[in-house]
Write a protein that holds these residues in place. Structure first.
Motif, PDB file in Angstrom:
ATOM      1  N   PRO A 169       2.638  16.373  20.815  1.00 56.01           N
ATOM      2  CA  PRO A 169       3.649  15.197  22.039  1.00 56.01           C
ATOM      3  C   PRO A 169       3.818  14.306  21.315  1.00 56.01           C
ATOM      4  O   PRO A 169       3.154  13.112  20.762  1.00 56.01           O
ATOM      5  N   ARG A 171       5.512  10.919  22.099  1.00 52.26           N
ATOM      6  CA  ARG A 171       5.756  10.032  23.274  1.00 52.26           C
ATOM      7  C   ARG A 171       6.208   8.483  22.534  1.00 52.26           C
ATOM      8  O   ARG A 171       6.384   7.267  23.096  1.00 52.26           O
ATOM      9  N   THR A 188       9.962  18.858  18.108  1.00 52.76           N
ATOM     10  CA  THR A 188       9.163  18.524  18.811  1.00 52.76           C
ATOM     11  C   THR A 188       8.633  19.369  19.499  1.00 52.76           C
ATOM     12  O   THR A 188       8.900  20.171  19.889  1.00 52.76           O
ATOM     13  N   THR A 189       7.029  19.917  20.335  1.00 56.10           N
ATOM     14  CA  THR A 189       6.566  20.695  20.565  1.00 56.10           C
ATOM     15  C   THR A 189       6.449  20.605  21.936  1.00 56.10           C
ATOM     16  O   THR A 189       6.497  20.900  22.840  1.00 56.10           O
ATOM     17  N   CYS A 190       5.847  19.476  21.854  1.00 61.10           N
ATOM     18  CA  CYS A 190       6.405  18.023  23.428  1.00 61.10           C
ATOM     19  C   CYS A 190       7.274  17.022  23.325  1.00 61.10           C
ATOM     20  O   CYS A 190       6.934  16.034  23.145  1.00 61.10           O
ATOM     21  N   GLU A 192       8.617  13.730  24.737  1.00 61.06           N
ATOM     22  CA  GLU A 192       8.141  12.281  25.145  1.00 61.06           C
ATOM     23  C   GLU A 192       8.423  11.272  25.357  1.00 61.06           C
ATOM     24  O   GLU A 192       7.753  10.491  25.811  1.00 61.06           O
ATOM     25  N   ALA A 215       9.027  17.248  28.202  1.00 55.01           N
ATOM     26  CA  ALA A 215       7.429  18.362  27.892  1.00 55.01           C
ATOM     27  C   ALA A 215       7.446  19.271  27.092  1.00 55.01           C
ATOM     28  O   ALA A 215       6.387  19.788  26.927  1.00 55.01           O
ATOM     29  N   GLY A 216       9.325  19.832  27.207  1.00 55.38           N
ATOM     30  CA  GLY A 216       9.003  21.317  26.359  1.00 55.38           C
ATOM     31  C   GLY A 216       8.960  20.903  24.334  1.00 55.38           C
ATOM     32  O   GLY A 216       9.137  20.014  24.169  1.00 55.38           O
ATOM     33  N   ALA A 217       9.322  21.967  24.215  1.00 54.84           N
ATOM     34  CA  ALA A 217       9.555  21.778  22.425  1.00 54.84           C
ATOM     35  C   ALA A 217      11.163  21.948  22.793  1.00 54.84           C
ATOM     36  O   ALA A 217      12.121  22.265  23.399  1.00 54.84           O
TER      37      ALA A 217
END
Length: 236
Positions: A169, A171, A188-190, A192, A215-217
Motif C-alpha cells: 500500500p 498511503r 503501486t499494488t495498492c 491510497e 486501493a488497487g494496482a
C-alpha cells in the motif's frame, strides 16, 4: 612593462546564466503558505532543494510591504529555497521588493530567454527498501529508481529521480522524476496515496478515485504535462 605582457586586473566581468524557479503566490498569508509548502515539499530534501526563486506578482492583488517580503524570504529559506528576485509587479510592489533586498527582473530588458531544460540526474542502481516507511520518514533515491517492498504510511514521503515502485500500500506522498525526468512513473499494488508527483506536476488524491483504481494496482505517468492515473489492469 615589457611589450606583449598584459597587466593583471583585480576582477573581470563574464556573461553567466542563472535559472530561477518562479513562485507565484495568490496570497502572502504566512500560515497558509507554510501549510501548502509543507504539503507539497515536506520537511526534508525535495526536488527543488537549493533552487533560486523569483516571486511573480502577477497573481497577487495586494501590495506587500518590505517586512512581509522579508518574512517570505525567511519562510522559503526554511524549505531550502533562496528568494532573490521579483517580477511582474506594479510600481508599488516592485518598490517593496527593492526595499526587501530583492532584484527586479525587467522582462523588457530580456532579448531572449531560452526554455530551461529539465535536469535529469545520471542514473544509478535502484534503491531497494524492505522495511515499512513510517509517518514523518522520507526516503530519496538520488539518481535512480526507488523500489519499496513494504508499506508507505500516511505522512511518509518517497522521492526518486527516476520511477517509484511500491509493492505494498502507498498511503503517503510519492514524488518521481524529482530532477525533471518527465518519463518517470509511479507504480503501486495498492494506491491510497495522499499526493503524487511526476517531474514537479502534483496532484492530491483526497477526491474519490474510480472504483477500479482506488486501493488497487495502478500507475501514474505524465501525458502532455498532465498527470494520468491508470489501473494496471486497464485504462480509466
Amino acid at each position: 612593462m615589457p611589450s606583449g605582457i598584459q597587466e593583471a586586473t583585480a576582477f573581470e566581468f563574464k556573461s553567466a546564466s542563472v535559472q530561477l524557479v518562479s513562485f507565484v503566490p495568490a496570497t502572502l498569508d504566512a500560515e497558509e503558505i507554510d501549510t501548502e509548502l509543507r504539503d507539497k515539499l515536506g520537511d526534508g530534501e525535495h526536488m527543488l532543494s537549493g533552487s533560486h526563486v523569483a516571486i511573480d506578482f502577477s497573481a497577487l492583488p495586494e501590495t506587500p510591504d518590505a517586512a512581509s517580503l522579508r518574512r517570505l524570504v525567511e519562510q522559503l529559506a526554511h524549505f531550502d529555497l533562496a528568494l532573490v528576485a521579483a517580477q511582474g509587479g506594479n510600481d508599488a510592489q516592485c518598490a517593496a521588493a527593492r526595499e526587501a533586498g530583492l532584484i527586479i527582473i525587467n522582462p523588457d530588458a530580456v532579448t531572449h530567454l531560452p526554455t530551461p531544460k529539465p535536469v535529469v540526474a545520471e542514473r544509478v542502481p535502484a534503491m531497494v527498501v524492505t522495511k515499512p516507511i513510517r509517518a514523518g520518514q522520507q526516503v530519496y533515491a538520488r539518481g535512480g529508481d526507488l523500489v519499496v517492498l513494504a508499506l508507505v504510511s500516511n505522512g511518509a514521503e518517497v522521492i526518486a529521480d527516476g520511477s517509484i515502485h511500491v509493492y505494498a500500500p502507498l498511503r503517503g506522498r510519492a514524488l518521481a522524476g524529482a530532477r525533471g525526468d518527465t518519463g518517470a512513473r509511479v507504480y503501486t499494488t495498492c494506491l491510497e496515496a495522499e499526493l503524487v508527483s511526476i517531474a514537479g506536476v502534483y496532484r492530491t488524491l483526497e477526491e474519490a478515485l474510480p472504483a477500479n483504481i482506488k486501493a488497487g494496482a495502478a500507475q501514474i505517468r505524465l501525458d502532455d504535462n498532465k498527470l494520468v492515473i491508470e489501473a494496471l489492469s486497464g485504462l480509466v
